[in-house]
Design a protein around this motif. Structure first.
Motif, PDB file in Angstrom:
ATOM      1  N   UNK A 276      -6.306  89.911  83.934  1.00  0.00           N
ATOM      2  CA  UNK A 276      -4.991  89.344  83.628  1.00  0.00           C
ATOM      3  C   UNK A 276      -3.990  89.674  84.736  1.00  0.00           C
ATOM      4  N   UNK A 277      -4.073  90.873  85.289  1.00  0.00           N
ATOM      5  CA  UNK A 277      -3.175  91.247  86.396  1.00  0.00           C
ATOM      6  C   UNK A 277      -3.373  90.310  87.582  1.00  0.00           C
ATOM      7  N   UNK A 278      -4.625  90.036  87.906  1.00  0.00           N
ATOM      8  CA  UNK A 278      -4.922  89.140  89.020  1.00  0.00           C
ATOM      9  C   UNK A 278      -4.434  87.719  88.718  1.00  0.00           C
ATOM     10  N   UNK A 279      -4.614  87.291  87.463  1.00  0.00           N
ATOM     11  CA  UNK A 279      -4.173  85.947  87.065  1.00  0.00           C
ATOM     12  C   UNK A 279      -2.665  85.798  87.194  1.00  0.00           C
ATOM     13  N   UNK A 280      -1.923  86.802  86.709  1.00  0.00           N
ATOM     14  CA  UNK A 280      -0.464  86.744  86.772  1.00  0.00           C
ATOM     15  C   UNK A 280       0.026  86.794  88.207  1.00  0.00           C
ATOM     16  N   UNK A 281      -0.598  87.656  89.021  1.00  0.00           N
ATOM     17  CA  UNK A 281      -0.182  87.754  90.425  1.00  0.00           C
ATOM     18  C   UNK A 281      -0.424  86.441  91.152  1.00  0.00           C
ATOM     19  N   UNK A 282      -1.571  85.810  90.886  1.00  0.00           N
ATOM     20  CA  UNK A 282      -1.889  84.530  91.519  1.00  0.00           C
ATOM     21  C   UNK A 282      -0.906  83.449  91.070  1.00  0.00           C
ATOM     22  N   UNK A 283      -0.586  83.452  89.765  1.00  0.00           N
ATOM     23  CA  UNK A 283       0.337  82.455  89.231  1.00  0.00           C
ATOM     24  C   UNK A 283       1.715  82.569  89.880  1.00  0.00           C
ATOM     25  N   UNK A 284       2.194  83.781  90.058  1.00  0.00           N
ATOM     26  CA  UNK A 284       3.520  83.988  90.646  1.00  0.00           C
ATOM     27  C   UNK A 284       3.515  83.612  92.125  1.00  0.00           C
ATOM     28  N   UNK A 362       0.403  93.468  78.063  1.00  0.00           N
ATOM     29  CA  UNK A 362       1.345  92.494  78.619  1.00  0.00           C
ATOM     30  C   UNK A 362       2.286  93.113  79.636  1.00  0.00           C
ATOM     31  N   UNK A 363       2.781  94.302  79.327  1.00  0.00           N
ATOM     32  CA  UNK A 363       3.710  94.978  80.245  1.00  0.00           C
ATOM     33  C   UNK A 363       3.018  95.381  81.542  1.00  0.00           C
ATOM     34  N   UNK A 364       1.813  95.957  81.411  1.00  0.00           N
ATOM     35  CA  UNK A 364       1.103  96.414  82.605  1.00  0.00           C
ATOM     36  C   UNK A 364       0.725  95.262  83.526  1.00  0.00           C
ATOM     37  N   UNK A 365       0.350  94.122  82.935  1.00  0.00           N
ATOM     38  CA  UNK A 365      -0.075  92.992  83.765  1.00  0.00           C
ATOM     39  C   UNK A 365       1.100  92.159  84.280  1.00  0.00           C
ATOM     40  N   UNK A 366       2.254  92.284  83.637  1.00  0.00           N
ATOM     41  CA  UNK A 366       3.387  91.451  84.029  1.00  0.00           C
ATOM     42  C   UNK A 366       4.455  92.133  84.853  1.00  0.00           C
ATOM     43  N   UNK A 367       4.504  93.467  84.802  1.00  0.00           N
ATOM     44  CA  UNK A 367       5.605  94.176  85.472  1.00  0.00           C
ATOM     45  C   UNK A 367       5.603  93.975  86.989  1.00  0.00           C
ATOM     46  N   UNK A 368       4.440  94.155  87.627  1.00  0.00           N
ATOM     47  CA  UNK A 368       4.407  94.049  89.087  1.00  0.00           C
ATOM     48  C   UNK A 368       4.717  92.634  89.574  1.00  0.00           C
ATOM     49  N   UNK A 369       4.079  91.584  89.031  1.00  0.00           N
ATOM     50  CA  UNK A 369       4.444  90.224  89.455  1.00  0.00           C
ATOM     51  C   UNK A 369       5.915  89.915  89.172  1.00  0.00           C
TER      52      UNK A 369
END
Length: 385
Positions: A276-284, A362-369
């Motif tokens: 999920x972290x990779x997905x969110x980073x790619x999306x952003x 959700x917080x861990x995967x979304x905070x950095x992006x």
């Protein structure tokens, strides 16, 4: 366009990626719900154990025998209210794969000590007590094999052999019991100890464990010490524990279930965290130019931050809720299967725990992006676009 619809549009921009990520989260929480409920069901015996019951076993291991004479000697100890004993049968029906929890007991004292736990009609209890070849079976067992009251049932043992070489014991079904606790399935069978003892080829006048009901739970430690001290120097030294502690130790023979559960769930969630972290980073990254446009149009950086973080939270909540819902459905289905050995229940605290894990995920995967989107300036956003 509202902020909610904007979050949803961005989240489902790539529907395939959204579906695959959602499925991964779904699987993780499906396993989380099932494994947590399995752990609770497996430890149900320890959870419902009576506070005033003690179990005496051989100090070496509870699989080693104790002399039957210990029962009467324990009765004389001050503070002891009732005493019974039970002998593990290692029983099965027709084929070894049809394993059944079976114990040979003294019917009258056994039913007296477990009167609050075993629901058995009085006439069936009386029939069981008076029938030397009688047995009582859990309602789950009876449904599974189609047993009816009065049936002559051959129960085999992988431990005890009769003097004629047979390992099959013909028993009459005198009673079918339920368990008072709704969280514990009515499994197992109980037969007369005297019937086992008089016919077996070895181990006569010995028993597996002795169960004591004390007059007051406050006396447990004192009585346990008195019992173990009395038999300390005998060939069959004892270990006396509360029923809850004994049941927990019995489960531990299967292995460290809690550690296995933590390892499986932890591995699944860690894998999902990376995905999920990779997905969110790619999306952003794909929307860097759009983020620059939003800021140029006057969207505050904190609003951009909140929108992206909300996407990650929403993704975790949707996938997690679907996974927990599927786990609940699976538990409900197994509850209706006759003879299923465990009663799986998703307790409210398991749902609350899963909600907490969803939010943390959700917080861990979304905070950095979200932070990267927050701090990028307009010029840099257009340059990277």
């Amino acid at each position: 366009m509202t902020r909610g619809s904007l979050i949803w549009k961005n989240l489902t921009r790539s529907r395939l990626r959204f579906a695959l990520t959602l499925f991964a989260i779904f699987i993780a929480f499906f396993l989380f719900g099932l494994i947590q409920s399995f752990d609770r069901a497996l430890n149900a015996g320890a959870d419902i154990a009576a506070a005033n019951r003690l179990v005496v076993s051989n100090k070496i291991n509870f699989t080693q025998p104790l002399p039957l004479s210990y029962v009467n000697r324990i009765k004389t100890i001050e503070g002891v209210d009732m005493v019974t004993h039970q002998n593990w049968m290692g029983s099965y029906y027709q084929e070894p794969r049809n394993f059944i929890f079976g114990f040979a007991v003294d019917p009258e004292s056994f039913l007296a000590i477990y009167a609050d736990d075993i629901a058995l009609p009085p006439e069936q209890a009386k029939a069981f007590i008076n029938d030397r070849r009688g047995m009582i079976a859990g309602a789950n067992e009876a449904r599974k094999y189609g047993w009816k009251l009065g049936d002559l049932i051959p129960i085999s043992s992988n431990i005890w052999e009769q003097t004629d070489g047979s390992k099959t014991w013909e028993l009459v079904l005198d009673g079918i019991f339920e368990i008072s606790s709704v969280d514990t399935p009515a499994n197992g069978i109980y037969l007369h100890y005297d019937y086992l003892n008089e016919a077996r080829s070895f181990g006569k006048d010995s028993t597996g464990t002795i169960v004591i009901a004390t007059q007051d739970p406050a006396l447990n430690d004192e009585i346990a010490n008195a019992i173990d001290t009395r038999f300390l120097n005998s060939p069959f030294a004892t270990e006396t524990r509360t029923e809850a502690a004994f049941n927990a130790s019995f489960i531990e023979q299967l292995g460290n279930i809690s550690l296995i559960i933590i390892s499986v769930v932890g591995a699944a969630l860690f894998t999902i965290l990376i995905i999920v972290s990779n997905t969110m980073a790619m999306s952003v990254r794909e929307r860097t130019g759009e983020i620059g446009v939003m800021k140029a149009l006057g969207f505050p950086a904190k609003t951009v931050f909140a929108l992206i973080l909300s996407e990650a939270l929403l993704l975790a909540l949707i996938g997690g809720s679907l996974g927990m819902g599927a786990a609940w459905l699976m538990a409900t289905v197994t509850a209706g299967v006759p003879g299923f050995p465990l009663r799986l229940v998703l307790y409210p605290d398991i749902w609350l725990m899963s909600l907490g894990v969803m939010i943390v995920l959700g917080l861990l995967t979304g905070l950095l992006p979200a932070w990267n989107a927050y701090r990028i300036n307009i010029a840099a956003a257009f340059t990277r676009a």
